[in-house]
Scaffold this motif. Sequence first.
Motif, PDB file in Angstrom:
ATOM      1  N   ARG A  90      11.572 -20.474 -11.170  1.00 18.30           N
ATOM      2  CA  ARG A  90      12.594 -20.219 -10.155  1.00 18.30           C
ATOM      3  C   ARG A  90      12.675 -18.731  -9.819  1.00 18.30           C
ATOM      4  N   ALA A  91      12.575 -17.898 -10.830  1.00 15.40           N
ATOM      5  CA  ALA A  91      12.637 -16.450 -10.594  1.00 15.40           C
ATOM      6  C   ALA A  91      11.449 -15.984  -9.752  1.00 15.40           C
ATOM      7  N   PHE A  92      10.251 -16.482 -10.084  1.00 12.00           N
ATOM      8  CA  PHE A  92       9.066 -16.107  -9.308  1.00 12.00           C
ATOM      9  C   PHE A  92       9.189 -16.575  -7.866  1.00 12.00           C
ATOM     10  N   ALA A  93       9.748 -17.769  -7.673  1.00 11.92           N
ATOM     11  CA  ALA A  93       9.885 -18.327  -6.329  1.00 11.92           C
ATOM     12  C   ALA A  93      10.778 -17.466  -5.457  1.00 11.92           C
ATOM     13  N   ASN A  94      11.650 -16.699  -6.066  1.00 10.95           N
ATOM     14  CA  ASN A  94      12.601 -15.889  -5.317  1.00 10.95           C
ATOM     15  C   ASN A  94      12.269 -14.399  -5.331  1.00 10.95           C
ATOM     16  N   THR A  95      11.052 -14.067  -5.777  1.00 11.11           N
ATOM     17  CA  THR A  95      10.641 -12.662  -5.851  1.00 11.11           C
ATOM     18  C   THR A  95       9.545 -12.397  -4.826  1.00 11.11           C
ATOM     19  N   VAL A  96       9.825 -11.563  -3.846  1.00 11.76           N
ATOM     20  CA  VAL A  96       8.843 -11.265  -2.804  1.00 11.76           C
ATOM     21  C   VAL A  96       7.902 -10.161  -3.289  1.00 11.76           C
ATOM     22  N   ASP A  97       6.811  -9.960  -2.538  1.00  9.03           N
ATOM     23  CA  ASP A  97       5.787  -9.009  -2.961  1.00  9.03           C
ATOM     24  C   ASP A  97       6.308  -7.580  -3.057  1.00  9.03           C
TER      25      ASP A  97
ATOM     26  N   VAL B  72     -13.201 -14.525  -4.554  1.00  8.39           N
ATOM     27  CA  VAL B  72     -12.166 -14.024  -5.451  1.00  8.39           C
ATOM     28  C   VAL B  72     -11.348 -13.026  -4.638  1.00  8.39           C
ATOM     29  N   VAL B  73     -10.131 -13.401  -4.309  1.00  4.38           N
ATOM     30  CA  VAL B  73      -9.279 -12.497  -3.531  1.00  4.38           C
ATOM     31  C   VAL B  73      -8.402 -11.723  -4.505  1.00  4.38           C
ATOM     32  N   ASN B  74      -8.659 -10.426  -4.550  1.00  3.52           N
ATOM     33  CA  ASN B  74      -7.921  -9.544  -5.454  1.00  3.52           C
ATOM     34  C   ASN B  74      -6.532  -9.291  -4.874  1.00  3.52           C
ATOM     35  N   CYS B  75      -5.567 -10.057  -5.329  1.00  6.13           N
ATOM     36  CA  CYS B  75      -4.204  -9.969  -4.793  1.00  6.13           C
ATOM     37  C   CYS B  75      -3.398  -8.935  -5.568  1.00  6.13           C
ATOM     38  N   ASN B  76      -3.668  -7.663  -5.241  1.00  5.23           N
ATOM     39  CA  ASN B  76      -2.849  -6.620  -5.863  1.00  5.23           C
ATOM     40  C   ASN B  76      -1.583  -6.368  -5.051  1.00  5.23           C
ATOM     41  N   LEU B  77      -1.374  -7.207  -4.041  1.00  2.00           N
ATOM     42  CA  LEU B  77      -0.139  -7.247  -3.256  1.00  2.00           C
ATOM     43  C   LEU B  77       0.100  -5.973  -2.455  1.00  2.00           C
ATOM     44  N   GLN B  78      -0.972  -5.191  -2.252  1.00  2.00           N
ATOM     45  CA  GLN B  78      -0.769  -3.899  -1.608  1.00  2.00           C
ATOM     46  C   GLN B  78      -1.919  -3.553  -0.679  1.00  2.00           C
ATOM     47  N   ARG B  79      -1.577  -3.103   0.504  1.00  2.00           N
ATOM     48  CA  ARG B  79      -2.555  -2.568   1.448  1.00  2.00           C
ATOM     49  C   ARG B  79      -2.649  -1.059   1.251  1.00  2.00           C
ATOM     50  N   LEU B  80      -3.141  -0.357   2.272  1.00  3.00           N
ATOM     51  CA  LEU B  80      -3.288   1.089   2.143  1.00  3.00           C
ATOM     52  C   LEU B  80      -1.940   1.785   2.046  1.00  3.00           C
TER      53      LEU B  80
ATOM     54  N   GLY C 204       1.309   0.173   1.696  1.00  2.00           N
ATOM     55  CA  GLY C 204       2.422  -0.466   1.014  1.00  2.00           C
ATOM     56  C   GLY C 204       2.127  -1.930   0.760  1.00  2.00           C
ATOM     57  N   PRO C 205       3.151  -2.715   0.488  1.00  2.00           N
ATOM     58  CA  PRO C 205       2.928  -4.114   0.133  1.00  2.00           C
ATOM     59  C   PRO C 205       2.318  -4.924   1.271  1.00  2.00           C
ATOM     60  N   VAL C 206       1.457  -5.887   0.908  1.00  2.00           N
ATOM     61  CA  VAL C 206       0.799  -6.719   1.912  1.00  2.00           C
ATOM     62  C   VAL C 206       1.814  -7.590   2.633  1.00  2.00           C
ATOM     63  N   ARG C 207       2.665  -8.250   1.881  1.00  2.00           N
ATOM     64  CA  ARG C 207       3.729  -9.063   2.457  1.00  2.00           C
ATOM     65  C   ARG C 207       5.037  -8.676   1.761  1.00  2.00           C
ATOM     66  N   GLY C 208       5.541  -7.509   2.096  1.00  2.00           N
ATOM     67  CA  GLY C 208       6.711  -6.993   1.397  1.00  2.00           C
ATOM     68  C   GLY C 208       7.870  -7.961   1.378  1.00  2.00           C
ATOM     69  N   ASN C 209       8.071  -8.687   2.483  1.00  2.00           N
ATOM     70  CA  ASN C 209       9.189  -9.619   2.574  1.00  2.00           C
ATOM     71  C   ASN C 209       8.760 -11.066   2.360  1.00  2.00           C
ATOM     72  N   GLY C 210       7.537 -11.256   1.933  1.00  2.00           N
ATOM     73  CA  GLY C 210       7.034 -12.599   1.657  1.00  2.00           C
ATOM     74  C   GLY C 210       6.089 -12.535   0.483  1.00  2.00           C
ATOM     75  N   ARG C 211       5.203 -13.531   0.401  1.00  2.00           N
ATOM     76  CA  ARG C 211       4.275 -13.549  -0.739  1.00  2.00           C
ATOM     77  C   ARG C 211       2.897 -13.927  -0.236  1.00  2.00           C
TER      78      ARG C 211
ATOM     79  N   GLN D  62       9.177  -6.577  -4.029  1.00  2.00           N
ATOM     80  CA  GLN D  62       9.847  -6.430  -5.317  1.00  2.00           C
ATOM     81  C   GLN D  62       8.837  -6.488  -6.453  1.00  2.00           C
ATOM     82  N   MET D  63       7.819  -7.345  -6.302  1.00  2.00           N
ATOM     83  CA  MET D  63       6.788  -7.456  -7.340  1.00  2.00           C
ATOM     84  C   MET D  63       6.033  -6.136  -7.485  1.00  2.00           C
ATOM     85  N   GLN D  64       5.861  -5.443  -6.376  1.00  2.00           N
ATOM     86  CA  GLN D  64       5.211  -4.130  -6.419  1.00  2.00           C
ATOM     87  C   GLN D  64       6.082  -3.136  -7.184  1.00  2.00           C
ATOM     88  N   THR D  65       7.379  -3.211  -6.966  1.00  2.50           N
ATOM     89  CA  THR D  65       8.291  -2.325  -7.699  1.00  2.50           C
ATOM     90  C   THR D  65       8.207  -2.596  -9.199  1.00  2.50           C
ATOM     91  N   PHE D  66       8.165  -3.874  -9.579  1.00  2.64           N
ATOM     92  CA  PHE D  66       8.026  -4.204 -10.996  1.00  2.64           C
ATOM     93  C   PHE D  66       6.737  -3.624 -11.560  1.00  2.64           C
TER      94      PHE D  66
END
Length: 871
Positions: free
Chosen positions: A326-333, A270-278, A280-287, A335-339
Amino acid sequence: MNDMTQQSHFTQLTAADTNPAETQEWRDALLSLAATEGSARVRQILDELARLARAQRMGWQPELNTPYINTIGVEQQPVFPGDLAIEERLASLMRWNALAMVVRANQAYGELGGHIASYASAADLFETGFNHFFHARNATHGGDLVFFQPHSAPGVYARAYLEGRLSEADLMHYRQEITAPESGARGLSSYPHPWLMPDFWQFPTGSMGIGPISSIYHARFMRYLTHRQLLDCGARKVWGVFGDGEMDEPESMSALTLAAREKLDNLVWVVNCNLQRLDGPVRGNGRIIDELEKLFAGAGWNVIKLVWGSDWDGLFARDTTGALVRAFANTVDGQMQTFAAKDGRFNRDNFFGQNPELAALAQGMTDEQIDRLKRGGHDLVKIHAAYAAAAAHTGQPTVILAQTKKGYGMGSAGQGKMTTHSQKKLDETDLIEFRNRFNLPLTDEQAKGLEFFKPADDSPEMHYLRERRAALGGALPQRETACAVVPVPAIDRYAQFALKADGKEMSTTMAFVRMLGTLLKDQELGPRIVPIVADEARTFGMANLFKQVGIYSSVGQRYAPEDIGSVLSYREALEGQILEEGISEAGAIASWTAAATSYSVHGLAMLPFYIYYSMFGFQRVGDAIWAAADQRARGFLLGATSGRTTLSGEGLQHQDGSSHLVAATIPNCKAYDPAFAGELAVIIDAGMREMLVEQQDVFYYVTLMNENYANPDLPEGAAGGVLRGGYHFGSYGPQGGERVTLLGSGAIVTEVVQAAQQLADHNIGVDVFSITSWSELARDGMAQEARGADAYVAQLLAASAGPIVAATDYVRAVPESVRAFMPQGRRYSTLGTDGFGRSDTRAALRSFFKVDAESIVARALADMGVNAWVS
């Protein structure tokens, strides 16, 4: 959203369509086929079309990424079997008590550290496992193996507190292991550490990447035990809860293909994808979820994406145009962290406000409802559906990519913020906000005072908590140590040739392999031995074991080996005993750890012997060896072709001059550098008895050489000295007059003896001591010093005289470790192989590093103040 709707939405994201009408006909045909003949037939047709496209060299292959939505659709979800309301209340209590524990510790001692945000994101993932899937070991079940995300340890302590396994005083001494006993409490370790909490934690996961690779090899070792008919592990699972940032560690990824190749369907990550490392974001410009899906699917794993909670189901149902996908496909990590960090109003304006279609979906929802839209890893119903599918899946390991919010529920104090990993303190407003967010039964004063909360013993929550764990076999994590003693044969039954070597030439590697071959034939001990190599069995002369016990293979041997007519032909078998791990020292040490901790994990003592180039042990996988020590491993690590001058032509990258230095830093590692087969036999025998009969939590590191030289009989009465670290090997030259004392270990003992003979030829008396373990001598010296007694090495050398010269094939820091315990008033000089290695002959290398006989003689004469030979 069903599979066909997902596919329809996904196709809208591809390149511009040159013939939309024709494309629609293909879509309609596919949907019609699904409606009339089902998804299995659709998959069959798609597979056939893919084969045809490849045959025609169309340059196409299926995309490994699926839409950014849940793999398991609403219609596929099983009925949730628990009491959802109670489970949500329990998860909230775990979150609170974990938070209170960390914050209290840092209010009292600002330097202690700790983590809140990781468990806040993973709490529901943990609780679903605890309530429905993680089976403890009991009389009827061998128990599941659970590897816990280390930064979430406070949540595991919080659950143990509600279960009555830890007290409030224990929680108040988080990360205070030394001072806790003064208050009658138990100090709780920072991360899962079996050495520090030996009845609680099973697996050390605090060093990122070690947990993931270890879980894979534990799962494979369970298959090994089953296939060898030593223990039936068929009903058991290995669960690992890890972080998405942790997946960047090479150890996390290095064995994925092994898990798929071995079809380890007893393994669930189970990979806990909270999209964040220590930071900042794990893949800020990707997913990261897309990246991991590709990686795991490409490696052959079953991938389950758990992205959105149940609150999103209605939105997806109303979304007939695919606007959400479509919106999710165009939202990088990033931005998802900001949300995640912002409130409902921000998300209404900036996510749902991207276009009219999304805005229409959010109509009728309040800002608070938008704020409370859950990600999949916070929805118990969705998590249960994913876990159930993973547990039922066959033929592949499964990874669940669960999207969460780091610092979930921490609001403005930490949810989704760049600094959230390091958040250890909350002000009073933040605490009240957290209390309200999870509807905790705390007054304002209790919340501000960080009071731990435990429901009444007869409350529905406590009844439920106990019932769920009782149904799953009891408390977990829980480490056990009970296992039957494994008898060890008498030493003369397998090592008489070594004890009475009578001058025969052999290498210590050759002697070890001969002993191992005989031990494998022992009726009681033999089946428990696990020989492990990293693709070097023939190098170490172990090829004769291929025929004798075979190489383990989960599918047997499906080919006729090229050397089938040879006495030493390659043989793989389902019941094979050797674990040959390929060129992966990280994999081999993980395999060794699984075998070396079998006594605890499975209640079945096994004895692993992992032999490898010594340079590729502590230097290459030292962190994994340290983790094995934490897990209280029992077994042998054998550093072959050891030292800096015995491997000759291989050169710098292969020559080891420091492994004994590193081994000495691990408290439960006993490190030996025997020179002769007789010494080796005594060490192997003592280690087996200490680990299998006395059941001590130690492991042995023994260095072996590939150099052949004459081996003497082991002197009578020397065995005790061998184990303590050294013994008197012999005296040379006259007994009176000038004298010198020479110490040597491993292959350099032969140079020391030559030096002694040269000195004796010139009427200098010499005492030679074979030092089998510098680290054992040093540990004894420190222990005796604390008691005000003489060190063993000082007692050993008391009858000798003159200056003392020590020579080894390792850096000088190794023999320097005993300087403080030398007899008073005597000069002590050390010779070693400091610096980088070289490629050349053994003689040239020993001369270069000045550890050859001539250099030892020169050092001895200089220390004696003799400028020329005494006539």
